[in-house]
Motif scaffolding. Structure first.
Motif, PDB file in Angstrom:
ATOM      1  N   ILE A   1       0.849  -1.202   0.000  1.00  0.00           N
ATOM      2  CA  ILE A   1       0.000   0.000   0.000  1.00  0.00           C
ATOM      3  C   ILE A   1       0.885   1.252   0.000  1.00  0.00           C
ATOM      4  N   GLU A   2       1.883   1.249   0.873  1.00  0.00           N
ATOM      5  CA  GLU A   2       2.742   2.437   0.998  1.00  0.00           C
ATOM      6  C   GLU A   2       3.536   2.697  -0.271  1.00  0.00           C
ATOM      7  N   ASN A   3       4.003   1.614  -0.867  1.00  0.00           N
ATOM      8  CA  ASN A   3       4.770   1.729  -2.099  1.00  0.00           C
ATOM      9  C   ASN A   3       3.913   2.338  -3.218  1.00  0.00           C
ATOM     10  N   GLY A   4       2.640   1.904  -3.305  1.00  0.00           N
ATOM     11  CA  GLY A   4       1.687   2.571  -4.192  1.00  0.00           C
ATOM     12  C   GLY A   4       1.729   2.177  -5.660  1.00  0.00           C
ATOM     13  N   ASP A   5       2.715   1.364  -6.075  1.00  0.00           N
ATOM     14  CA  ASP A   5       2.831   1.022  -7.500  1.00  0.00           C
ATOM     15  C   ASP A   5       1.826  -0.036  -7.934  1.00  0.00           C
ATOM     16  N   THR A   6       1.408  -0.898  -7.003  1.00  0.00           N
ATOM     17  CA  THR A   6       0.554  -2.025  -7.386  1.00  0.00           C
ATOM     18  C   THR A   6      -0.714  -2.004  -6.546  1.00  0.00           C
ATOM     19  N   LEU A   7      -1.660  -1.184  -6.969  1.00  0.00           N
ATOM     20  CA  LEU A   7      -2.922  -1.077  -6.238  1.00  0.00           C
ATOM     21  C   LEU A   7      -4.094  -1.274  -7.199  1.00  0.00           C
ATOM     22  N   THR A   8      -5.152  -1.889  -6.699  1.00  0.00           N
ATOM     23  CA  THR A   8      -6.360  -2.093  -7.512  1.00  0.00           C
ATOM     24  C   THR A   8      -7.139  -0.775  -7.632  1.00  0.00           C
ATOM     25  N   PRO A   9      -8.111  -0.717  -8.573  1.00  0.00           N
ATOM     26  CA  PRO A   9      -8.829   0.546  -8.831  1.00  0.00           C
ATOM     27  C   PRO A   9      -9.527   1.157  -7.617  1.00  0.00           C
ATOM     28  N   ASP A  10      -9.983   0.317  -6.665  1.00  0.00           N
ATOM     29  CA  ASP A  10     -10.664   0.887  -5.497  1.00  0.00           C
ATOM     30  C   ASP A  10      -9.727   1.784  -4.697  1.00  0.00           C
TER      31      ASP A  10
END
Ligand code: NAD
Ligand code: IPM
Ligand code: MN
Length: 351
Positions: A323-332
């Motif tokens: 989550i913190e890294n932020g590069d691999t997050l789903t659309p929600d």
């Protein structure tokens, strides 16, 4: 050895449980935990074939497990009342899973729809009564499907039921490293039976002089979850009110895709069931974009319950890192990643 019954259920439940099982596979090897996962194909697809959600003896089958790991139940073509009362709700009641524990924490790099909230400004946990209250199956219909039809369902509140859930909330408040505060939620201005809850809350609170308390009506509590959520620590609520508040708690901390939940039997005389707060999400089912993090954090809660604290911590840390890294997050969460790529990132982070 931990024997875990797996019910993927419907919609995105299937995807997020599949991904969590991949994670558990790695966790098992890394921490030398012997898991035995046994899958049961129960849910709406089973219903469409067999006209029931699970075999008649499903509760006897589940009783033999250490825990139940469930995705979600609910299908757009089947009345929710059939699907939920045919599987989910009897499990919660029969196994006396009287605590539904639902944390809402605003993690770093997650955007709350509320303005000016910093990481951990919101860090509350709702303890929802899970076996009685408004969900008690007392009532029915008469003159069904005629103009004179009557529908009655009675809420059931017992002194014992109120006492054990309120005590659980106070015990949790003593352990949590936060505000040492418990908020009680009722609607006893209109619902007279809820004065039993209020009196029980007063009695129990006297046993915990170091814990501060307040009491809110559910409508005011909904307002304050939006207006000043940072003031909450442990919140104890009835079955229905806890259900409603935890969807709000999930959204103000970013997404239902992060909202973990456990249906817990604290006495451990029956299995507990771990399923996230969210449902089967028909609007995104089959698209491969469901956020698996809620199911995985729910898995971490299950490991806590089973005494695997180190492994549980590792899951929480890996999810937080992604989550913190932020590069691999789903659309929600504002990203474009798929369910599978998020899993891959979390597993990669573990290693
Ligand atoms: P829902 O929680 O399934 O979805 C609400 C919204 O949140 C949708 O827009 C959905 O796309 C989004 N969402 C939920 N989980 C997400 C995730 N992991 N990643 C990304 N987005 C996510 O609620 P609903 O639409 O009201 O209910 C759908 C069905 O699920 C109904 O049949 C309902 O009865 C059932 N339900 C089951 C459970 C359960 O099995 N524990 C819980 C809630 C609802
Ligand atoms: C939840 C769900 C269930 C509930 C439904 C699906 C019966 O909304 O777990 O939050 O109300 O308990
Ligand atoms: Mn709900």
């Amino acid at each position: 050895m931990h024997k875990i019954a797996v019910i993927k259920g419907d919609g995105i439940g299937i995807d997020v449980v599949n991904e969590s099982l991949r994670l558990f596979d790695v966790i098992g090897k890394k921490f030398e935990i012997d898991f035995e996962f046994v899958e049961f194909p129960w849910g709406s697809t089973y219903y469409l074939k067999n006209n029931k959600m699970a075999p008649d003896n499903f509760l006897e089958i589940l009783a033999k497990f250490d825990a139940i790991f469930l995705g979600a139940v609910g299908h757009p073509d089947i009345q929710d009342n059939i699907t939920l009362n045919g599987l989910l709700l009897p499990i919660r009641r029969t196994f006396n899973q009287y605590v539904c524990q639902r944390p809402s924490t605003l993690f770093p790099n997650v955007k709350s729809p509320l303005s000016n909230k910093k990481p951990y400004d919101i860090d509350l946990v709702v303890i929802r009564e899970n076996t009685e209250g408004e969900y008690s199956q007392v009532g029915g219909f008469t003159y069904q499907n005629t103009p004179s039809e009557v529908a009655i369902q009675t809420a059931v509140f017992t002194r014992k039921g109120c006492e054990r859930i309120i005590k659980y909330a106070f015990e949790l408040a003593t352990k949590r490293n936060t505000k040492k505060h418990v908020t009680s939620i009722t609607k006893s201005n209109a619902l007279r039976y809820m004065t039993l809850w209020d009196r029980t809350f007063d009695d129990v609170s006297k046993m915990y002089p170091d814990i501060s308390t307040n009491s809110l009506l559910i409508d005011a509590a909904c307002m304050d979850f939006i207006r000043r959520p940072e003031e909450f620590d442990v919140v104890v609520a009835s079955n229905l009110f806890g259900d409603i508040l935890t969807d709000i708690g999930a959204m103000i901390t970013g997404s239902l895709g992060l909202a973990s939940s456990g249906n817990i039997n604290p006495d451990k005389d029956h299995p507990s069931m771990f399923e996230p707060t969210h449902g089967s999400a028909p609007d995104i089912a089959g698209k491969g974009i469901a956020n698996p993090m809620a199911q995985m954090l729910t898995g971490a809660m299950m490991l806590d319950h089973l005494g695997e604290l180190e492994a549980s911590q590792a899951i929480k840390k890996a999810v937080l890192n992604i989550i913190e890294n932020g590069d691999t997050l789903t659309p929600d969460l504002g990203g474009t990643a798929t369910t599978k790529s998020v899993t891959k990132a979390i597993i990669g982070n573990l290693n």
